[in-house]
Write a protein that holds these residues in place. Structure first.
Motif, PDB file in Angstrom:
ATOM      1  N   PRO A 180      48.745  37.858  67.668  1.00  0.00           N
ATOM      2  CA  PRO A 180      50.181  37.902  67.393  1.00  0.00           C
ATOM      3  C   PRO A 180      50.469  37.147  66.102  1.00  0.00           C
ATOM      4  N   GLU A 181      51.439  37.660  65.328  1.00  0.00           N
ATOM      5  CA  GLU A 181      51.777  36.993  64.078  1.00  0.00           C
ATOM      6  C   GLU A 181      53.109  36.294  64.210  1.00  0.00           C
ATOM      7  N   ARG A 182      53.152  35.141  63.603  1.00  0.00           N
ATOM      8  CA  ARG A 182      54.415  34.449  63.514  1.00  0.00           C
ATOM      9  C   ARG A 182      55.094  34.935  62.242  1.00  0.00           C
TER      10      ARG A 182
ATOM     11  N   HIS B  49      62.218  31.908  54.937  1.00  0.00           N
ATOM     12  CA  HIS B  49      62.155  31.944  53.475  1.00  0.00           C
ATOM     13  C   HIS B  49      62.089  30.514  52.931  1.00  0.00           C
ATOM     14  N   LEU B  50      61.359  30.354  51.839  1.00  0.00           N
ATOM     15  CA  LEU B  50      61.222  29.010  51.253  1.00  0.00           C
ATOM     16  C   LEU B  50      62.571  28.387  50.941  1.00  0.00           C
ATOM     17  N   VAL B  51      63.512  29.214  50.525  1.00  0.00           N
ATOM     18  CA  VAL B  51      64.844  28.691  50.222  1.00  0.00           C
ATOM     19  C   VAL B  51      65.484  28.149  51.501  1.00  0.00           C
ATOM     20  N   THR B  52      65.325  28.884  52.600  1.00  0.00           N
ATOM     21  CA  THR B  52      65.881  28.426  53.873  1.00  0.00           C
ATOM     22  C   THR B  52      65.223  27.128  54.315  1.00  0.00           C
TER      23      THR B  52
ATOM     24  N   GLU C  45      54.325  35.127  54.071  1.00  0.00           N
ATOM     25  CA  GLU C  45      53.566  34.653  55.231  1.00  0.00           C
ATOM     26  C   GLU C  45      52.770  33.378  54.926  1.00  0.00           C
ATOM     27  N   GLN C  46      52.701  33.011  53.658  1.00  0.00           N
ATOM     28  CA  GLN C  46      51.972  31.783  53.316  1.00  0.00           C
ATOM     29  C   GLN C  46      52.728  30.518  53.741  1.00  0.00           C
ATOM     30  N   PHE C  47      54.009  30.691  54.032  1.00  0.00           N
ATOM     31  CA  PHE C  47      54.828  29.501  54.321  1.00  0.00           C
ATOM     32  C   PHE C  47      55.551  29.691  55.639  1.00  0.00           C
ATOM     33  N   PRO C  48      54.816  29.620  56.765  1.00  0.00           N
ATOM     34  CA  PRO C  48      55.437  29.949  58.055  1.00  0.00           C
ATOM     35  C   PRO C  48      56.647  29.059  58.341  1.00  0.00           C
ATOM     36  N   SER C  49      56.536  27.783  58.065  1.00  0.00           N
ATOM     37  CA  SER C  49      57.710  26.923  58.293  1.00  0.00           C
ATOM     38  C   SER C  49      57.459  25.581  57.638  1.00  0.00           C
TER      39      SER C  49
ATOM     40  N   HIS D 295      59.525  38.256  59.130  1.00  0.00           N
ATOM     41  CA  HIS D 295      59.617  37.379  57.960  1.00  0.00           C
ATOM     42  C   HIS D 295      61.005  37.430  57.345  1.00  0.00           C
ATOM     43  N   GLU D 296      61.461  36.278  56.892  1.00  0.00           N
ATOM     44  CA  GLU D 296      62.767  36.254  56.238  1.00  0.00           C
ATOM     45  C   GLU D 296      62.614  36.608  54.756  1.00  0.00           C
ATOM     46  N   ALA D 297      63.366  37.596  54.302  1.00  0.00           N
ATOM     47  CA  ALA D 297      63.338  37.999  52.894  1.00  0.00           C
ATOM     48  C   ALA D 297      64.698  37.701  52.285  1.00  0.00           C
TER      49      ALA D 297
END
Lengths: 345, 788
Positions: free
Chosen positions: A102-104, A108-111, A341-345, B513-515
């Motif tokens: 399963p993928e997480r 977004h980096l801004v968020t 996907e490189q920055f899950p959270s 994913h958030e875009a």
């Protein structure tokens, strides 16, 4: 009858030992102790005995029953353990042999940066205000002490939209109109930050986008001074960037603040020693700040003699890029999953 | 603004030993140092050589082999990429072991098999200018082997590049920077008085000026200089202009620029012979009036916006404060110059230069506001600079006044200063901070209140707060001790801000994913997505792709999916939370701006979107929202989409992207779609998760399968089941859907499991039978029949 009991009790251990599975043992148990089992039948026949014989038979029956139950329990335990062991042996799994992991998803980096910043400011007692992205000239410029044809308008390359009179409705060039809205709609004391999306008439390149994000802060209260501004930014700096990073203020100019200042922090890469990122200066320019200009206070109906305040603001995208070592801002906005996907959270 | 240390030192005795420390002081005063360049440093090891022979490189087209002589008669081979060399030229050579100004070290090396024993240098490589088009050609009479510093007579100097804020017109000049810096360092500052011999005569009989529109021009000052001989400037002048980024032209133009850079007074020189009667007029331009400016371009002016200087016949010969005209330009035949030093209305010049798209060094200064008190000083300084060529200033001047406001003295309260800065600065200290930068402080009748007269070179400073900023600047921002916040105020997220975080958590947890696509669209983007084309348009977009504000998140997310598909990433799941903009509601100015959530799942059908919706509705506690498939939304699959509805309100759209849209966008996979208007969805009370008592008694399950027409939504069956089952119902789940024999065409079987439980007792068979009877009965009107 005693003899029958003794016979049954004597034969039971062999029967129990011969049972080779839990199911077989259950059948043996039924034969011996079940509703139609031998001991049960003998018990029913006790009615024909005299009281003395009944007492003796009863005692023998109980004794036999107990010994049989004990033997059954021991055997059952052994059999269950063996069966579980063989089941476990056959159920072995290779936990690295996975077909569909399963993928997480990812924020977004801004968020992520937005939330992190907002959390720090909430911790410092600020609330979070928002406002429209399409604004009138009044909120974006006039109320902020930037009248039309003011040379300072050149500081912002503005995108206008075809609404109202020409060049009266625009895509906000900063989140400062939210400050005006907060002051207009509410009453001091005000302690608020305004994160948001802003627009500039700019061609996208590695470090610019026509659309990007800012966070501004506004404090309006009695007796707020430049020293409060400096202290607040220092507290924020160490809370967000870490205790070893400090801030400094340098004189600058913005139409909506006076005195105005540039807000610098120790370079987060070299911690002030000088490196390529900070151009060997040891400092990174983060944003602008200053004491809210008396004209701005007057414009929103506040008496500058009674109320004073400070405001600050800086770009959010650059913080996101800096934290993760991303060297091209455009990467954040293509929606490429290989980036997201490189920055899950 | 660039300044040279040697030039600054003409106004105050600044130390030369530590330019970096000096730069730090400038930065701390708000004149941020962007770079410090040491002129004439790093040129050791660079010597003059003569070109003996030029040969083709046997193995490279773009490299020449150059034999040079260092003075010893030996030929030394150098590889060189420049093509401006001829035999006999004297040029600079960086010899082996030299470290160049940019840090590069010169070593003997092979270039395509040929040895190069040094490097011939361009002007830029020597840090002597911007020219990098070829090798710097020197005076052929120079002795060979001479160090370049000696050969060029370079005096070591330091060039500071400063970022000047718009509220510092004074710092747009070398003298102004020096004044500020000297004040902070406690050094004496003075502008030297020009020594000019004046020629007998009367400028007033040679020239005149008439200000027609006083709201355009506050002051127009004329001096006349005779005996002009147009020739190249002395070396020291052209070097300084070059260093500050201006191109030397001739002695007259250069002197004019020099004075502007030094004192901050832009000025203009007219060839008096081209101005009939020396008569000038100043007025607003007429609409459509044309003038050819110094750069040879004919420009059309706008009435009331641009100002002009005209001759006696009322023809424009210059654009006020922006650029002079070609017809009166200084030429080789010029003998007498009419010199204009004026003060133009800053806003007028700002407007004019902005809308004409013509920015000049002069307009940059006029629009900030120049010092009206120095017009004659500037004229005399210019005459002083030209004197060595024989030029003489004619006695007398012509001056005309327009509207020139004088800033009244500013009342400055010490208490207010300290209140705003959070300091404890005494009144005497305020005086000693302000006096060196030209602010005249005098006591008033009030205690601890000063009357401050602002110098004419600080038109930006008009009120108490402006003065307080000056006090802070010279006191030093770094000396103001920060006061840690001790706020009694509490902060928290608003409900919608909290909801956003919940939404994001749920979606990310589902692998989405958030875009953040840009909110701009190109013409046609909406139509391609099957959406109405009406939208807010951008007046001045940089590109057509950025000319429309999105009315939907759909084009952006679908484009992102296409981008991923084209990079071989299929099955991408994206979501976005962002603003969309519809045309303003009637009577409104601003667009109808709404925050939407959209989810796009590539490679999934509409049911995936419905599942995500179910999850979100649970998370947000959004009850009573139905999917209405009676009128499919635009751009979505007509048989697989619907509107999210709560009563009469439309909350969003759900389903699958229309196959026609997929084709139009070149998308290979189906895309499940969900969009939610957060403002509408979250406006009503929601998210109240109340506690329900959990019964201690056993529950019973009742499985019921119904045969129902395809046209009847499962949701309406379930709703009917819920209401008919009554208070004993705990949950109801659809666990099987079946189509085909024996169920007739057009119908399907829906199997539900009802979990029943009472709070106060164990259920009896009668209880369960009763529920079954009511449910079956309630479904009759929906055409649903219980299957046996």
């Amino acid at each position: 009858m005693i003899d029958d009991i003794t016979r049954i009790a004597g034969a039971a251990p062999v029967l129990i030992a011969d049972a080779s599975s839990v199911d077989e043992l259950r059948a043996v148990e039924a034969d011996l102790l079940g509703k139609k089992g031998e001991l049960t039948l003998l018990k029913k026949g006790m009615g024909g005995l005299d009281p003395e014989g009944r007492k003796a038979a009863g005692a023998a029956l109980n004794e036999a029953r107990e010994s049989i139950e004990a033997a059954l329990a021991v055997r059952r335990n052994d059999l269950e353990r063996a069966e579980r062991a063989s089941m476990v042996a056959t159920e072995q799994l290779d936990l690295t042999e996975l077909l569909e992991t399963p993928e997480r998803g990812s924020l977004h980096l801004v968020t992520q940066t937005w939330d992190r910043l907002v959390d720090v400011f909430i911790g410092m007692g600020f609330s979070v205000a928002e406002g429209p992205e399409v604004e009138t000239d009044w909120y974006n410029f006039e109320a902020l002490n930037i009248p039309a044809a003011h040379p300072a308008r050149g500081m912002w390359d503005t995108l206008y939209v075809d609404l109202g009179d020409p060049e009266t409705v625009l895509l906000r060039t900063h989140t400062s109109p939210v400050q005006i809205r907060v002051m207009t709609d509410g009453e001091p004391p005000i302690y608020a930050v305004m994160p948001g999306r802003v627009y500039r008439r700019d061609t996208a390149d590695a470090s610019h986008m026509p659309v990007f994000h800012q966070i501004e802060g506004l404090v309006v209260d009695r007796n707020i001074s430049f020293a409060d501004l400096a202290g607040t930014l220092e507290a924020f700096t160490s809370a967000y960037f870490g205790g070893s990073i400090h801030s400094r203020l340098r004189p600058s100019y913005f139409p909506f603040t006076e005195p105005s200042a540039e807000y610098d922090i120790n370079c987060v890469f070299c911690e002030g020693n000088g490196c390529r990122t900070c151009g060997q200066t040891g400092w990174l320019e983060l944003g602008g700040c200053g004491m809210v200009h008396p004209t701005v206070l007057t414009n929103v109906g506040l008496d500058p003699e009674e109320w004073s305040g400070f405001a600050f603001g800086f770009g959010l995208d650059r913080l996101a890029l800096m934290r993760h070592g991303v060297d091209d801002i455009r990467e954040m906005y293509t929606g490429d999953v290989r980036f997201l996907e490189q920055f899950p959270s | 603004m660039k300044v040279l240390l040697s030039w600054l030192q003409e106004f105050a005795p600044f130390p030369s030993d530590d330019p970096v420390a000096l730069g730090d002081v400038m930065s701390d005063l708000g004149m941020a140092v962007e770079s410090i360049e040491r002129i004439g440093e790093g040129l050791d090891g660079i010597v003059t050589v003569k070109v003996l022979e030029l040969r083709k490189h046997p193995d490279a087209d773009k490299i020449q082999l150059v034999d040079v002589d260092l003075g010893d008669g030996e030929a030394l081979q150098i590889c060189c990429g420049a093509t401006n060399l001829t035999v006999g030229d004297v040029v600079p050579l960086a010899t082996l072991g030299t470290t160049m100004p940019d840090g590069m070290e010169i070593a003997r090396r092979k270039m395509r098999g040929e040895w190069s024993n040094g490097m011939l240098c361009s002007g830029r490589e020597l840090a002597l200018g911007e020219d990098h088009s070829g090798i710097y050609i020197l005076d052929p009479s120079l002795a060979l082997g001479t160090p370049i510093v000696e050969a060029l007579g370079i005096t070591p100097d330091v060039l500071f590049d400063l970022e000047i804020n718009p509220n510092r017109p004074d710092a747009m000049s070398v003298a102004g920077v020096a004044r500020d810096l000297a004040a902070r360092l406690g050094l004496p500052f003075a502008i030297p008085v020009p020594t000019v011999e004046e020629l007998a005569g009367d400028a007033g009989s040679i020239a005149s000026v008439d200000i027609i529109d006083p709201d355009l021009c506050g002051l127009f000052h004329i001096r006349v200089i005779e005996g002009i001989k147009v020739e190249p400037s002395p070396r020291w002048i052209s070097d300084r202009l070059t260093a500050l980024g201006m191109r030397p032209i001739n002695n007259v133009v250069d002197a004019s620029n020099y004075v502007m850079l030094e004192l901050g007074q832009p000025n203009h020189t007219y060839d008096l012979a081209t101005v009939p009667g020396g008569a000038l007029r100043v007025r607003w331009a007429h609409d459509g009036e044309t003038i050819t400016t110094l750069d040879g371009i004919e420009r059309t002016l706008t009435g009331g916006r641009d100002g002009v200087i005209t001759d006696a016949s009322d023809s424009a010969i210059g654009i006020a404060g922006v650029m002079g005209g070609a017809s009166t330009e200084i030429s080789e035949t010029t003998t007498t110059v009419l010199l204009e030093c004026a003060w133009w209305q800053p806003m007028a010049i700002a407007r004019s230069s902005k809308f004409m798209g013509l920015r000049s060094e002069a307009s940059a200064r006029f629009e900030r506001g120049v010092d009206p008190a120095i017009v004659d000083l500037a004229a005399r300084r210019l005459a002083e600079l030209l004197a060595p060529s024989g030029a003489r200033l004619v006695q007398g001047s012509v001056s005309a006044d327009g509207d020139l406001s004088v800033t009244p003295a500013v009342r400055v309260r010490t208490k207010r200063v300290n209140q705003l800065l959070g300091t404890e600065i005494a009144t005497e200290q305020i005086v000693s901070l302000l006096t060196p930068i030209g602010f005249v402080c005098s006591a008033t009748d009030e205690v601890e209140v000063l009357s401050v007269t602002v110098p004419t070179f600080r038109p930006d400073t008009t009120n108490e707060t402006d003065v307080i900023e000056e006090i802070a600047r010279h006191y030093g921002y770094s000396k103001i001790v920060g006061r840690a916040p001790t706020s009694a105020h509490t902060g928290s997220l608003t409900p919608i801000q909290r909801d956003r975080r919940s939404i994001r958590q749920v979606l990310v947890g589902r692998g989405i994913h958030e875009a953040m696509p840009l909110p701009f669209l190109a013409p046609g983007d909406l139509a391609r997505c099957g959406l109405p084309a009406e939208a807010v348009t951008v007046t001045n977009p940089l590109a057509a792709e950025e000319s429309i504000l999105r009315t939907s998140l759909r084009p952006g997310l679908l484009r992102a999916i296409a981008y991923n598909e084209s990079h071989r990433t299929d099955g991408v799941s994206l979501f976005e939370l962002g603003k969309v903009f519809a045309l303003p509601a009637h009577g409104e100015t601003l667009p109808d701006e709404r925050e939407h959530l959209a989810v796009a799942l590539a490679g999934c059908d509409a049911r995936a979107a419905a599942n995500i919706w179910a999850l979100l509705a649970q998370t947000l506690g959004l009850n009573d929202v139905g999917i209405d498939q009676s009128a499919p939304p635009a751009g979505l699959h007509p048989g697989r989409s619907g509107v999210l509805r709560r009563g009469g309100e439309q909350l969003g759209e759900i389903g699958e992207i229309d196959p026609g849209v997929l084709d139009a966008l070149g998308l290979r996979e189906r895309v499940a779609w969900l969009q939610l208007d957060l403002g509408v969805a979250l406006a009503a009370p929601h998210g109240e998760h109340r506690y329900h008592h959990i019964s201690r008694y056993p529950s019973s399950d009742l499985d019921l399968a119904f045969e129902v027409d395809n046209a009847v939504a499962a949701a309406s069956i379930e709703a009917a089941v819920r209401s008919a089952a009554g208070p004993l119902l705990v949950t109801v789940n659809l666990f099987d859907v079946f189509r085909g024999h024996p169920v007739p065409d057009g119908r399907r079987s829906l199997a539900y499991r009802l979990r029943l439980q009472a709070p106060d007792r164990t259920l009896t068979d009668e209880d369960i039978g009763g529920v079954q009877r009511s449910v079956v009965e309630a479904l009759i009107p929906l055409g649903a029949t219980l299957r046996g």
